[in-house]
Design a protein around this motif. Structure first.
Motif, PDB file in Angstrom:
ATOM      1  N   GLU A 231       0.817  -1.220   0.000  1.00 19.04           N
ATOM      2  CA  GLU A 231       0.000   0.000   0.000  1.00 19.04           C
ATOM      3  C   GLU A 231       0.847   1.265   0.000  1.00 19.04           C
ATOM      4  N   GLY A 232       2.175   1.125   0.074  1.00 21.95           N
ATOM      5  CA  GLY A 232       3.028   2.305   0.111  1.00 21.95           C
ATOM      6  C   GLY A 232       2.890   3.096   1.391  1.00 21.95           C
ATOM      7  N   MET A 245      -3.218   5.681  -6.795  1.00 20.79           N
ATOM      8  CA  MET A 245      -2.134   5.878  -7.756  1.00 20.79           C
ATOM      9  C   MET A 245      -1.020   6.658  -7.087  1.00 20.79           C
ATOM     10  N   GLY A 246       0.182   6.497  -7.597  1.00 19.59           N
ATOM     11  CA  GLY A 246       1.322   7.225  -7.054  1.00 19.59           C
ATOM     12  C   GLY A 246       2.612   6.500  -7.374  1.00 19.59           C
ATOM     13  N   TRP A 288      12.113  -5.366   5.383  1.00 20.51           N
ATOM     14  CA  TRP A 288      11.233  -4.770   4.383  1.00 20.51           C
ATOM     15  C   TRP A 288      11.256  -5.621   3.113  1.00 20.51           C
ATOM     16  N   PRO A 289      10.102  -5.830   2.480  1.00 24.04           N
ATOM     17  CA  PRO A 289      10.116  -6.475   1.161  1.00 24.04           C
ATOM     18  C   PRO A 289      10.922  -5.638   0.178  1.00 24.04           C
ATOM     19  N   SER A 290      11.579  -6.311  -0.738  1.00 26.65           N
ATOM     20  CA  SER A 290      12.414  -5.591  -1.705  1.00 26.65           C
ATOM     21  C   SER A 290      12.279  -6.259  -3.073  1.00 26.65           C
ATOM     22  N   PRO A 291      12.132  -5.461  -4.142  1.00 27.84           N
ATOM     23  CA  PRO A 291      12.073  -4.000  -4.178  1.00 27.84           C
ATOM     24  C   PRO A 291      10.656  -3.489  -3.927  1.00 27.84           C
ATOM     25  N   ILE A 292      10.522  -2.473  -3.093  1.00 26.63           N
ATOM     26  CA  ILE A 292       9.212  -1.947  -2.728  1.00 26.63           C
ATOM     27  C   ILE A 292       8.470  -1.364  -3.932  1.00 26.63           C
ATOM     28  N   PRO A 293       9.122  -0.581  -4.816  1.00 28.53           N
ATOM     29  CA  PRO A 293       8.368  -0.042  -5.965  1.00 28.53           C
ATOM     30  C   PRO A 293       7.741  -1.136  -6.837  1.00 28.53           C
ATOM     31  N   LEU A 294       8.482  -2.224  -7.098  1.00 26.20           N
ATOM     32  CA  LEU A 294       7.937  -3.296  -7.921  1.00 26.20           C
ATOM     33  C   LEU A 294       6.756  -3.970  -7.236  1.00 26.20           C
ATOM     34  N   PHE A 296       4.753  -2.524  -5.006  1.00 29.87           N
ATOM     35  CA  PHE A 296       3.672  -1.535  -5.023  1.00 29.87           C
ATOM     36  C   PHE A 296       2.964  -1.546  -6.376  1.00 29.87           C
ATOM     37  N   TYR A 297       3.728  -1.495  -7.459  1.00 28.85           N
ATOM     38  CA  TYR A 297       3.126  -1.448  -8.788  1.00 28.85           C
ATOM     39  C   TYR A 297       2.429  -2.768  -9.136  1.00 28.85           C
ATOM     40  N   SER A 298       3.033  -3.889  -8.774  1.00 31.13           N
ATOM     41  CA  SER A 298       2.405  -5.183  -9.051  1.00 31.13           C
ATOM     42  C   SER A 298       1.050  -5.283  -8.369  1.00 31.13           C
TER      43      SER A 298
END
Length: 428
Positions: A231-232, A245-246, A288-294, A296-298
């Protein structure tokens, strides 16, 4: 797996109504199912072999647990599915109509049992239950039924199978829309649309509620860091918003250009808008899960497409009920072009599950960094990865060509159309 269920539905209608049109539709989709099954075997077996090649430490440590459901998947469900698929494809003239229906049902049953055992294996990696640690630092099962009835497995299985039916329904709708728009095999296209829309609207609803909702709540309870990353949510909040979105900035721990709805995340997880939702600030950085951006987008691609599936299927179901779907070209085109979206959504969903589990290969027990084969060099891993990618690319092209040829030829040849018309007049 979703297509197997839809083939059983087509065969059932054909038997109950004595309608050759539905029988022809079942034969048509059986050919496409057979190609999917073949490609699934060729690509799936190497995935199980890599437990011993690339992840030998993981296999050695957890083999006493994951070996059981994987072995049962191969011995029981795979053999069941493959044996009766042969009878279904080649035995129609030798079997009675009900025995032929039974072979289709057993293919469906085998494929769904197969999915269950695989999900049980993955669910134990997500939420380990019914195990004990041995003196040699390996793990073994303490309760076989506890392993099979892992609550995570039941929720994940229901969610996964809803996604499978959505995929089958959208593929069927897409082909049906193509035939209706092209005015070729129009009767079959209408059958495909009718069955696909009904299955699609039911599975799209269950994908969101209850399966998606309950699975999300379970993740929030047992993998809170994963939920925060999905959820970011970098900081713990009461009345946490849901970000539609973000762009997550992991360094600054912010969401750039957010489009958020206040209080909704707290409500979805805990049923109240003022509940506190843990952010990533509550967990050590190395968890922390990594990578967070991937991740989040998935997750957002999966959720966004799931919302789209529900919206378009509800609209299609309304027009089907009103008797206007087959003439609504403006609606048939989106159904036709939606064919790749369920594949994207399912892939994004599995990426969410597997990236979200990081940095653990078995959550809370074994880190991913402890599970790989120590004596397989990165160069060997890259070489074999490129090799498999090349082979799978060729297989993908072959798959597309074969399926395209089946769709282009259509469900029936010219003389068979007269038999269908005669059968329809007789049943009327």
């Amino acid at each position: 797996m979703g297509l197997a269920l839809l083939i059983v539905a087509l065969k059932t209608v054909a038997l109950l109504r004595h309608d050759e049109l539905y029988n022809q539709a079942a034969r048509f989709w059986a050919r496409i199912f057979a190609i999917n099954f073949l490609l699934g075997v060729v690509t799936g077996i190497p995935m199980e072999f890599q437990f011993g090649t690339n992840w030998s430490q993981f296999a050695r440590t957890t083999g006493g647990v994951i070996g059981q459901p994987l072995a049962m998947e191969g011995i029981f469900s795979f053999f069941l599915e493959s044996a009766f698929l042969g009878l279904f494809l080649f035995g129609e003239k030798r079997l009675t109509p009900w025995l032929h229906w039974g072979s289709a049902f057993l293919v469906f049953l085998g494929s769904w049992i197969s999915g269950f055992f695989i999900i049980v294996t993955n669910a134990w990696m997500q939420h380990p239950v019914a195990y004990r640690l041995l003196p040699n630092h390996g793990y073994e099962v303490t309760s076989f039924w506890g392993l099979l009835l892992n609550p995570w497995a039941l929720l994940q299985y229901a969610h996964n199978m809803s996604g499978a039916v959505i995929t089958g329904a959208f593929v069927m709708c897409s082909v049906g829309a193509f035939y209706v728009l092209e005015n070729r095999f129009r009767e079959h296209g209408q059958v495909f649309l009718r069955v696909g829309v009904i299955a699609g609207v039911i599975s799209s609803v269950t994908q969101i509620f209850p399966t998606g909702d309950l699975h999300g709540r379970y993740i929030a309870r047992h993998q809170p860091a994963s939920m925060a990353a999905m959820e970011g949510l970098f900081r713990t909040e009461k009345g946490a918003p849901i970000v539609l979105m973000g762009q997550p900035d992991e360094q600054k721990q912010t969401i750039d250009n957010p489009l958020a709805v206040n209080d909704v995340l707290s409500f979805l997880i805990y049923g109240t808008t003022r509940a506190e939702v843990k952010g990533l600030d509550q967990f050590p950085r190395d968890e922390w899960p990594s990578p967070i951006p991937l991740l989040f987008y998935s997750y957002h691609i999966m959720a966004g497409l799931g919302t789209y599936f529900l919206a378009i299927m509800l609209l299609a179901a309304l027009f089907l009920w009103l008797g206007k779907l087959f003439e609504a070209r403006w609606l048939l085109w989106p159904l036709l072009l939606s064919l790749p979206f369920p594949y994207i959504a399912n892939t994004a969903g599995w990426m969410t599950a597997e990236i979200g589990r990081q940095p653990w290969i078995v959550y809370g027990l074994i880190r991913t960094s402890e599970g790989y084969s120590k004596y397989v060099s990165s160069g060997n891993g890259l070489f074999t990865l490129l090799g498999f990618m090349g082979i799978y690319t060729l297989l993908s092209i072959l798959f597309i060509v074969l399926v395209y040829n089946i769709i282009e030829k259509g469900p029936v040849s010219g003389p068979a159309r007269e038999a269908i018309k005669g059968s329809s007049m007789t049943s009327a």
